[in-house]
Design a protein around this motif. Structure first.
Motif, PDB file in Angstrom:
ATOM      1  N   THR A  58      -9.539  -7.384  14.734  1.00  0.00           N
ATOM      2  CA  THR A  58      -9.589  -6.678  13.529  1.00  0.00           C
ATOM      3  C   THR A  58      -8.561  -5.741  13.304  1.00  0.00           C
ATOM      4  OG1 THR A  58     -12.080  -7.291  13.427  1.00  0.00           O
ATOM      5  CG2 THR A  58     -11.189  -5.378  11.867  1.00  0.00           C
ATOM      6  N   ALA A  59      -8.453  -4.822  14.478  1.00  0.00           N
ATOM      7  CA  ALA A  59      -7.433  -3.815  14.336  1.00  0.00           C
ATOM      8  C   ALA A  59      -6.092  -4.285  14.152  1.00  0.00           C
ATOM      9  CB  ALA A  59      -7.885  -3.078  15.527  1.00  0.00           C
ATOM     10  N   PHE A  60      -5.918  -5.326  14.751  1.00  0.00           N
ATOM     11  CA  PHE A  60      -4.559  -5.895  14.767  1.00  0.00           C
ATOM     12  C   PHE A  60      -4.249  -6.388  13.445  1.00  0.00           C
ATOM     13  CE2 PHE A  60      -1.612  -9.683  14.613  1.00  0.00           C
ATOM     14  CZ  PHE A  60      -0.787  -9.217  15.158  1.00  0.00           C
ATOM     15  N   GLN A  61      -5.091  -6.937  12.851  1.00  0.00           N
ATOM     16  CA  GLN A  61      -5.290  -7.875  11.550  1.00  0.00           C
ATOM     17  C   GLN A  61      -4.932  -6.373  10.313  1.00  0.00           C
ATOM     18  OE1 GLN A  61      -8.631 -10.024  11.104  1.00  0.00           O
ATOM     19  NE2 GLN A  61      -7.642 -11.785  11.713  1.00  0.00           N
ATOM     20  N   ASP A  62      -5.657  -5.399  10.502  1.00  0.00           N
ATOM     21  CA  ASP A  62      -5.502  -4.533   9.579  1.00  0.00           C
ATOM     22  C   ASP A  62      -4.217  -3.726   9.754  1.00  0.00           C
ATOM     23  OD1 ASP A  62      -8.146  -5.088   8.725  1.00  0.00           O
ATOM     24  OD2 ASP A  62      -9.082  -3.479   9.468  1.00  0.00           O
ATOM     25  N   ALA A  63      -4.051  -3.675  11.253  1.00  0.00           N
ATOM     26  CA  ALA A  63      -2.628  -2.704  11.044  1.00  0.00           C
ATOM     27  C   ALA A  63      -1.407  -3.349  10.504  1.00  0.00           C
ATOM     28  CB  ALA A  63      -2.328  -2.414  12.637  1.00  0.00           C
ATOM     29  N   LEU A  64      -1.547  -4.812  10.886  1.00  0.00           N
ATOM     30  CA  LEU A  64      -0.395  -5.673  10.312  1.00  0.00           C
ATOM     31  C   LEU A  64      -0.378  -5.698   8.818  1.00  0.00           C
ATOM     32  CD1 LEU A  64       1.842  -7.676  10.793  1.00  0.00           C
ATOM     33  CD2 LEU A  64       0.160  -9.307  11.132  1.00  0.00           C
TER      34      LEU A  64
END
Length: 75
Positions: free
Chosen positions: A51-57
């Protein structure tokens, strides 16, 4: 840059993938991802790392689309 369509030319898809790779390797992206992971762990979210990866991207892609000078500078 815009999101490539299903039938986009191969070169456009390669440019899009290169753009995403450069974002993901940047120090700013990594810092944001780590910060989001810390917040999400405290919130007891599921799939914190994904989730953190997706949101940051998503944040970086949206930021680049909102920056009119970004497309002329290139990535």
């Amino acid at each position: 840059m815009g999101v490539p369509k299903f039938d986009s030319p191969e070169e456009e898809i390669r440019q899009w993938l290169n753009h995403i790779a450069l974002i993901c390797l940047s120090e700013e992206f990594q810092n944001l991802k780590k910060e989001l992971e810390r917040h999400y762990v405290k919130s007891n979210m599921d799939n914190v790392r994904l989730t953190a990866f997706q949101d940051a991207l998503y944040a970086f892609l949206a930021q680049n689309d909102d920056d009119p000078g970004y497309h002329t500078r290139g990535c």
